[in-house]
Design an enzyme around this catalytic site. Structure first.
Site, PDB file in Angstrom:
ATOM      1  N   SER A  34       0.872  -1.029  -0.059  1.00  0.00           N
ATOM      2  CA  SER A  34       0.098  -0.041   0.063  1.00  0.00           C
ATOM      3  C   SER A  34       0.812   1.231   0.050  1.00  0.00           C
ATOM      4  O   SER A  34       0.273   2.323  -0.161  1.00  0.00           O
ATOM      5  CB  SER A  34      -1.038   0.053   1.257  1.00  0.00           C
ATOM      6  OG  SER A  34      -1.909  -0.794   0.753  1.00  0.00           O
ATOM      7  N   TYR A  41      -4.722   3.272   7.897  1.00  0.00           N
ATOM      8  CA  TYR A  41      -5.999   2.699   8.170  1.00  0.00           C
ATOM      9  C   TYR A  41      -6.752   2.975   9.363  1.00  0.00           C
ATOM     10  O   TYR A  41      -6.650   4.173   9.823  1.00  0.00           O
ATOM     11  CB  TYR A  41      -6.002   1.081   8.011  1.00  0.00           C
ATOM     12  CG  TYR A  41      -5.062   0.717   6.667  1.00  0.00           C
ATOM     13  CD1 TYR A  41      -5.712   1.024   5.493  1.00  0.00           C
ATOM     14  CD2 TYR A  41      -4.268  -0.107   6.745  1.00  0.00           C
ATOM     15  CE1 TYR A  41      -5.111   0.868   4.278  1.00  0.00           C
ATOM     16  CE2 TYR A  41      -3.471  -0.372   5.580  1.00  0.00           C
ATOM     17  CZ  TYR A  41      -3.799   0.022   4.492  1.00  0.00           C
ATOM     18  OH  TYR A  41      -3.230  -0.334   3.345  1.00  0.00           O
ATOM     19  N   VAL A  72       0.840  -3.854   3.881  1.00  0.00           N
ATOM     20  CA  VAL A  72       1.028  -5.120   4.638  1.00  0.00           C
ATOM     21  C   VAL A  72       2.349  -5.774   4.368  1.00  0.00           C
ATOM     22  O   VAL A  72       2.535  -6.962   4.949  1.00  0.00           O
ATOM     23  CB  VAL A  72      -0.256  -5.848   4.053  1.00  0.00           C
ATOM     24  CG1 VAL A  72      -1.487  -5.347   4.651  1.00  0.00           C
ATOM     25  CG2 VAL A  72      -0.278  -6.061   2.798  1.00  0.00           C
ATOM     26  N   TYR A 108      -3.707  -1.635 -10.247  1.00  0.00           N
ATOM     27  CA  TYR A 108      -3.542  -1.876  -8.788  1.00  0.00           C
ATOM     28  C   TYR A 108      -2.958  -3.034  -8.123  1.00  0.00           C
ATOM     29  O   TYR A 108      -1.871  -2.858  -7.414  1.00  0.00           O
ATOM     30  CB  TYR A 108      -5.125  -1.591  -8.320  1.00  0.00           C
ATOM     31  CG  TYR A 108      -5.161  -2.151  -6.838  1.00  0.00           C
ATOM     32  CD1 TYR A 108      -4.500  -1.053  -5.938  1.00  0.00           C
ATOM     33  CD2 TYR A 108      -5.433  -3.281  -6.103  1.00  0.00           C
ATOM     34  CE1 TYR A 108      -4.766  -0.988  -4.554  1.00  0.00           C
ATOM     35  CE2 TYR A 108      -5.475  -3.274  -4.551  1.00  0.00           C
ATOM     36  CZ  TYR A 108      -4.907  -2.102  -4.078  1.00  0.00           C
ATOM     37  OH  TYR A 108      -5.042  -2.416  -2.557  1.00  0.00           O
ATOM     38  N   LYS A 121       0.359   3.253  -2.959  1.00  0.00           N
ATOM     39  CA  LYS A 121      -0.940   4.109  -3.036  1.00  0.00           C
ATOM     40  C   LYS A 121      -0.384   5.730  -3.088  1.00  0.00           C
ATOM     41  O   LYS A 121      -1.210   6.575  -3.608  1.00  0.00           O
ATOM     42  CB  LYS A 121      -2.026   3.763  -2.058  1.00  0.00           C
ATOM     43  CG  LYS A 121      -2.548   2.327  -2.021  1.00  0.00           C
ATOM     44  CD  LYS A 121      -3.355   2.073  -0.725  1.00  0.00           C
ATOM     45  CE  LYS A 121      -4.008   0.725  -0.992  1.00  0.00           C
ATOM     46  NZ  LYS A 121      -4.753   0.262  -0.111  1.00  0.00           N
TER      47      LYS A 121
HETATM   48  N1  GLU Z   1      -2.282  -5.536  -2.104  1.00  0.00           N
HETATM   49  C1  GLU Z   1      -3.074  -5.326  -0.875  1.00  0.00           C
HETATM   50  C2  GLU Z   1      -4.519  -5.262  -1.033  1.00  0.00           C
HETATM   51  O1  GLU Z   1      -5.057  -4.933  -1.834  1.00  0.00           O
HETATM   52  C3  GLU Z   1      -2.708  -3.999  -0.445  1.00  0.00           C
HETATM   53  C4  GLU Z   1      -2.879  -3.973   1.174  1.00  0.00           C
HETATM   54  C5  GLU Z   1      -2.143  -3.162   2.158  1.00  0.00           C
HETATM   55  O2  GLU Z   1      -0.903  -3.035   1.801  1.00  0.00           O
HETATM   56  O3  GLU Z   1      -2.592  -2.487   3.011  1.00  0.00           O
HETATM   57  O4  GLU Z   1      -5.045  -6.055  -0.281  1.00  0.00           O
END
Ligand code: GLU
Length: 311
Positions: free
Chosen positions: A64, A243, A261, A191, A67
């Site tokens: 993430s 988050y 993650v 993504y 992002k």
């Molecule tokens: N590729 C992960 C997902 O979409 C990213 C989530 C993350 O890093 O929090 O589930």
């Protein structure tokens, strides 16, 4: 900055010895293969120095954290039009939550939860060439870190796509509401591939330097985004970067930061430093346990909090 060198080494030594390391993400099978023993830390300072310790040069899945760079790319391409597709409020929910999206008419709360990130990926993807989106993010990361070898880990991307049913559901739901305008498959391909980009702490810390420096990459002198956009991205990182643990992170560390993650966190001390840390074991909310502990220690020792009047 001899003190900073000592501090970074001491933090890494303490983290290496820690027995409470959190749990490595297992919902994407390829991520579950990574050992929870790793710890890496790199601090890139405003005066051009770099302080590194532990597994600073080992690549990991940035997940993430991508992002953030997708948002930079979208803002550079579309400016404020980005905010027609995605909001700027913390969600207080899990990273992959569906329920809020339905209650709020399909517009995701912010660009750092999965739904918001998928809406941003849609903005940077040419619907007829699914490779454009991830390609743009890769180009940006390679330029910022001076590392032309940064690439997508194919096995992680495959694993991501094979298990990404929730993300596909979010994307189709947003398509139904007109938040996505491209082709869902192309957007999801961006993504999944951006999440699977592999980088080291050293390259990540270098890539974040423009955010401590008002949008200008100090290495090249090139403006990446406007000073206002950099300030706003930092605000979003502080309020939404972890988050449903974003408030707790602001409380403990007090710096804009984005977690993934894969166990990485990129944190920005405006005017001072770009910091990358990696330890794959996660908290229940999906943020690196030792990464957060290390940043808390570093920020406290250096006085690097945006709430510190002297920063
Ligand atoms: N590729 C992960 C997902 O979409 C990213 C989530 C993350 O890093 O929090 O589930």
């Amino acid at each position: 900055m001899a003190d900073l060198a000592r501090l970074v080494a001491a933090i890494a030594a303490r983290m290496a010895a820690s027995t409470e390391r959190g749990r490595v993400a297992s919902y994407i099978p390829e991520l579950a293969k990574v050992s929870g023993d790793h710890f890496g830390l790199v601090v890139a300072t405003a005066d051009g120095q770099e302080f590194a310790a532990g597994d600073a040069d080992t690549e990991f899945s940035i997940q993430s954290i991508s992002k953030l760079f997708a948002l930079v790319e979208a803002l550079a391409q579309h400016g404020d039009a980005v905010w027609r597709r995605v909001g700027r409020e913390p969600s207080g929910g899990a990273f992959n939550s569906i329920v809020q999206l339905e209650a709020e008419g399909g517009k995701p709360r912010n660009p750092f939860i999965n739904a918001g990130a998928i809406a941003v990926s849609d903005l940077i993807t040419d619907p007829d060439d699914p490779r454009t989106g991830a390609g743009r993010i890769l180009r940006l990361l390679r330029e910022l870190s001076g590392a032309p070898t940064i690439a997508v880990d194919g096995a992680v991307a495959y694993s991501e796509a094979a298990t990404g049913h929730r993300n596909a559901a979010l994307a189709h739901f947003m398509k139904a509401h007109g938040i996505l305008t491209g082709k869902v498959e192309a957007t999801l391909s961006t993504y999944f591939h951006q999440c699977a980009i592999a980088m080291s702490c050293r390259h990540l810390a270098r890539a974040g330097r423009f955010l401590m420096n008002g949008g200008i990459d100090p290495a090249s002198g090139q403006r990446i985004i406007s000073a206002e956009q950099a300030r706003r991205i930092n605000a979003l990182m502080l309020t939404c970067g972890h988050y449903d643990a974003s408030g707790e992170f602001a409380f403990l560390v007090g710096l804009p930061a984005k977690s993934g993650v894969g166990g990485g966190i990129l944190a920005i001390a405006p005017g001072r430093a770009s910091i990358a840390v990696w330890s794959p074991g996660l908290s229940p909310q999906g943020n690196s346990l030792l990464g957060t502990a290390a940043l808390e220690e570093l920020a406290n020792a250096m006085g690097w909090s945006v709430f510190n009047p002297e920063l």
